[in-house]
Design an enzyme around this catalytic site. Sequence first.
Site, short mmCIF file in Angstrom:
data_model
loop_
_atom_site.label_atom_id
_atom_site.label_comp_id
_atom_site.label_asym_id
_atom_site.label_seq_id
_atom_site.Cartn_x
_atom_site.Cartn_y
_atom_site.Cartn_z
N ASP A 199 0.85 -1.19 0.00
CA ASP A 199 0.00 0.00 0.00
C ASP A 199 0.89 1.24 0.00
OD1 ASP A 199 -1.53 2.27 1.05
OD2 ASP A 199 -3.13 0.80 1.27
N ASP A 202 0.24 3.97 2.78
CA ASP A 202 0.67 3.54 4.11
C ASP A 202 2.19 3.50 4.21
OD1 ASP A 202 -1.86 3.28 5.14
OD2 ASP A 202 -2.03 1.14 4.71
C1 PRP Z 1 -4.14 3.88 -3.99
C2 PRP Z 1 -3.23 4.52 -5.02
C3 PRP Z 1 -4.18 4.93 -6.10
C4 PRP Z 1 -5.20 3.84 -6.06
C5 PRP Z 1 -4.95 2.91 -7.21
O1 PRP Z 1 -4.77 4.80 -3.21
O2 PRP Z 1 -2.48 5.56 -4.49
O3 PRP Z 1 -4.77 6.20 -5.90
O4 PRP Z 1 -5.05 3.15 -4.82
O5 PRP Z 1 -5.94 1.94 -7.29
P1 PRP Z 1 -6.92 1.81 -8.53
O6 PRP Z 1 -6.08 1.92 -9.75
O7 PRP Z 1 -7.50 0.45 -8.34
O8 PRP Z 1 -7.95 2.88 -8.43
P2 PRP Z 1 -5.59 4.40 -1.89
O9 PRP Z 1 -7.02 4.12 -2.17
O10 PRP Z 1 -4.86 3.28 -1.20
O11 PRP Z 1 -5.60 5.73 -1.05
P3 PRP Z 1 -4.40 6.50 -0.31
O12 PRP Z 1 -3.53 7.08 -1.39
O13 PRP Z 1 -5.13 7.55 0.44
O14 PRP Z 1 -3.66 5.54 0.55
N1 URA Z 2 -3.05 0.86 -4.09
C1 URA Z 2 -1.86 0.60 -3.52
O1 URA Z 2 -1.38 1.40 -2.70
N2 URA Z 2 -1.22 -0.53 -3.84
C2 URA Z 2 -1.72 -1.41 -4.73
O2 URA Z 2 -1.07 -2.43 -5.01
C3 URA Z 2 -2.96 -1.13 -5.31
C4 URA Z 2 -3.60 0.01 -4.99
#
Ligand code: PRP
Ligand code: URA
Length: 208
Positions: A199, A202
């Site tokens: 992630d 995180d």
């Molecule tokens: C993550 C990443 C993208 C998204 C990608 O964000 O930074 O924005 O997931 O996934 P997708 O292509 O399936 O839409 P996240 O939802 O984890 O939020 P964050 O950046 O606030 O941790």
């Molecule tokens: N968002 C993340 O941060 N990691 C992944 O692998 C997919 C979505």
Amino acid sequence: MGYTIIKHPLIDHKMTIIRKKETSSMEFRQIVNEIATLMGYEVTRDLETEDIEIETPIGKAIGKRISGKKIGIVPILRAGLGMVEGLLTIMPAARVGHIGMYRDPETLKPVTYYSKLPKDVASRQMIIVDPMLATGGSLIEAIDELKRNGAKNIKSINLLAAPEGLKAVQEAHPDVEIYIAALDEKLNEDKYIVPGLGDAGDRLFGTK
Ligand code: PRP
Ligand code: URA
């Protein structure tokens, strides 16, 4: 338009460090910015320039300056924030818009909670930044939001992409060029990129 994998030994080396699970948030943050700087160099390769006459301490010379569209950088919150400083290092005058979005843990669909963009997006080269392109839902929605606000020239920089997400974005927005550092194998059942880096939000901010 399509996608470009930016191949460079420094990028490959740094990507390996951020993929490693033992890499600390401090190091992860620093290296994500460094990769963004290196990718930004390639992404801006087609910026227009014009000749200008200048004087060096020795005499007259013809130099070049950027003459075309001004740049707008748009991180998708939160993880996209990790790439902004790296890009501002080489484009200090760029405007920075923000789109706040998270993937709903149940539906895995993006939920937009914030949008603040420069007024003149229509005349700028807009560059969306987000380390991860997984299902592509977040990027498709962010491009929709930029287009609703008048943007006509949009690029995206993502460190890692999954093939299915890349395809979905290209189908939804064939006019947007996507720059990535690596194309991974697939998504797992939780829609995380495999092997990926976990992630990104995180890991950048030390949460969870
Ligand atoms: C993550 C990443 C993208 C998204 C990608 O964000 O930074 O924005 O997931 O996934 P997708 O292509 O399936 O839409 P996240 O939802 O984890 O939020 P964050 O950046 O606030 O941790
Ligand atoms: N968002 C993340 O941060 N990691 C992944 O692998 C997919 C979505």
